[in-house]
Design an enzyme around this catalytic site. Structure first.
Site, PDB file in Angstrom:
ATOM      1  N   ASP A   1    -178.549  -1.190 -53.102  1.00  0.00           N
ATOM      2  CA  ASP A   1    -177.750   0.038 -53.186  1.00  0.00           C
ATOM      3  C   ASP A   1    -177.040   0.183 -54.528  1.00  0.00           C
ATOM      4  O   ASP A   1    -176.441   1.219 -54.801  1.00  0.00           O
ATOM      5  CB  ASP A   1    -176.674   0.053 -52.087  1.00  0.00           C
TER       6      ASP A   1
ATOM      7  N   LYS B   1    -170.285   4.989 -50.121  1.00  0.00           N
ATOM      8  CA  LYS B   1    -171.385   5.959 -49.959  1.00  0.00           C
ATOM      9  C   LYS B   1    -171.695   6.204 -48.478  1.00  0.00           C
ATOM     10  O   LYS B   1    -171.407   5.373 -47.622  1.00  0.00           O
ATOM     11  CB  LYS B   1    -172.650   5.495 -50.676  1.00  0.00           C
TER      12      LYS B   1
HETATM   13  O1  C5P Z   1    -180.699  -5.706 -51.448  1.00  0.00           O
HETATM   14  P1  C5P Z   1    -179.687  -6.194 -50.481  1.00  0.00           P
HETATM   15  O2  C5P Z   1    -179.211  -7.588 -50.816  1.00  0.00           O
HETATM   16  O3  C5P Z   1    -178.551  -5.257 -50.283  1.00  0.00           O
HETATM   17  O4  C5P Z   1    -180.429  -6.300 -49.076  1.00  0.00           O
HETATM   18  C1  C5P Z   1    -179.921  -7.019 -47.987  1.00  0.00           C
HETATM   19  C2  C5P Z   1    -181.045  -7.268 -46.997  1.00  0.00           C
HETATM   20  O5  C5P Z   1    -181.482  -6.026 -46.439  1.00  0.00           O
HETATM   21  C3  C5P Z   1    -182.300  -7.866 -47.619  1.00  0.00           C
HETATM   22  O6  C5P Z   1    -182.234  -9.264 -47.605  1.00  0.00           O
HETATM   23  C4  C5P Z   1    -183.389  -7.333 -46.724  1.00  0.00           C
HETATM   24  O7  C5P Z   1    -183.473  -8.115 -45.552  1.00  0.00           O
HETATM   25  C5  C5P Z   1    -182.877  -5.970 -46.306  1.00  0.00           C
HETATM   26  N1  C5P Z   1    -183.423  -4.868 -47.119  1.00  0.00           N
HETATM   27  C6  C5P Z   1    -184.737  -4.476 -46.977  1.00  0.00           C
HETATM   28  N2  C5P Z   1    -185.240  -3.430 -47.719  1.00  0.00           N
HETATM   29  C7  C5P Z   1    -184.425  -2.757 -48.570  1.00  0.00           C
HETATM   30  C8  C5P Z   1    -183.078  -3.128 -48.728  1.00  0.00           C
HETATM   31  C9  C5P Z   1    -182.611  -4.190 -47.982  1.00  0.00           C
HETATM   32  O8  C5P Z   1    -185.477  -5.064 -46.192  1.00  0.00           O
HETATM   33  N3  C5P Z   1    -184.936  -1.730 -49.263  1.00  0.00           N
END
Ligand code: C5P
Length: 294
Positions: free
Chosen positions: A132, A9
């Site tokens: 995502d 993406k």
């Molecule tokens: O959800 P995911 O594991 O992909 O997110 C990785 C990191 O990115 C999270 O631990 C967080 O620190 C940050 N994040 C965030 N807000 C989001 C998505 C991700 O702070 N909406």
């Protein structure tokens, strides 16, 4: 054997609105899948087995294994799977590769285990794997908000070709995930209201127009400090005459809309010849209909 493609993406916009109580951030983003994919195959097995063409990604912490385990627990099936992942999307680049693999695993297992889950149910389970993942269950074009779980479909932006450039960058060792580190580098002064994303979405709906001048990524202001060598790659891309160069996700990949296929191919070849980056010229990928992927 079942085969699924996991499409990468791009974020055509990416705004951070605020930090939440749970430590995540509220986002506003327009996401778009592109014709660059990993391939996953699924076969019956007793346990959840996993193999990846990139050995450094074949551990049990891979999001594919996490997705399979979470799905198995949710639906309480006592079945296993052998998943083989052929990796082509650059890793930890801002292209959503790991999340796309997890989303493809949910689609593939929904078929292999004959679960009959709807795309909404798969997206809900996907949200437990990563922010995502809900969008990447179907991909296509959507406005994404909340932590990443609120989706509003948008029309195809009518972009013929994008060139994606992934610099080979040094990262400071911090013990944190790249994305977490980049969020940590933003100050509240970088937060916006989401109006840039809503304006571009409205233009896409009303006029079918997705001009690159309206694209935006909040992390672009910190990317030069976050990734050694990022700025040099950006400048080399800029010298090629790309009108707007936009970061995707938390980087370090960046992209530009090419006027046509020939120019796109030329930009990608020249970037690879002149720098150490990885570069590809690709079209957009349409939304995957869960029903038709069975
Ligand atoms: O959800 P995911 O594991 O992909 O997110 C990785 C990191 O990115 C999270 O631990 C967080 O620190 C940050 N994040 C965030 N807000 C989001 C998505 C991700 O702070 N909406």
């Amino acid at each position: 054997m079942i085969v699924e493609r996991a499409y990468a993406k791009l974020n055509l916009t990416l705004e951070v609105l605020r930090k939440r109580e749970d430590g995540y951030h509220d986002l506003a983003s327009i996401m778009q899948t592109v014709d660059l994919w990993d391939e996953l195959t699924f076969e019956e097995a007793d346990e959840i087995e996993f193999e990846c063409s990139d050995e450094s990604l074949s551990g049990r912490d891979n999001l594919v294994v996490r997705a399979a385990e979470i799905l198995r627990d949710e639906v309480e099936v006592g079945r296993g799977v052998r998943v083989v992942l052929r990796k082509r999307i650059p890793v930890a680049a801002g292209l959503g590769g790991g999340s796309a693999d997890a989303a493809a695993a949910l689609r593939g297992l929904n078929r292999l285990w004959c679960l009959g889950l709807s795309e909404g149910e798969l997206a809900e389970i996907g949200a437990k794997v990563g922010s995502d993942v809900p969008f990447l269950v179907n991909g296509g074009t959507a406005m994404v908000s909340g932590r990443g779980e609120v989706l509003e479909l948008l029309p195809d932006p009518g972009i013929d070709r994008v060139v994606i450039v992934t610099p080979k960058v040094g990262e400071e060792a911090s013990g944190m995930s790249k994305t977490g580190r980049l969020f940590g580098m933003l100050s509240p002064a970088s937060y916006t209201t989401g109006s840039l994303t809503r304006k571009l979405a409205a233009r896409m709906v009303e006029k079918g127009d997705c001009h690159p001048a309206f694209m935006y990524n909040v992390f672009q202001q910190v990317a030069p400090h976050a990734f050694n060598g990022w700025q040099e790659t950006y400048q080399a891309f800029d010298r090629m005459g790309a009108p707007e160069i936009v970061l995707t996700g938390a980087g370090p990949s960046m992209f530009a809309v090419a006027p046509n296929k020939e120019v796109g191919t030329a930009w990608a070849l020249l970037m690879k010849a002149r720098t150490t980056c990885d570069a590809v010229s690709v079209g957009l990928a349409p939304r995957i209909d869960i029903g038709s992927s069975r």
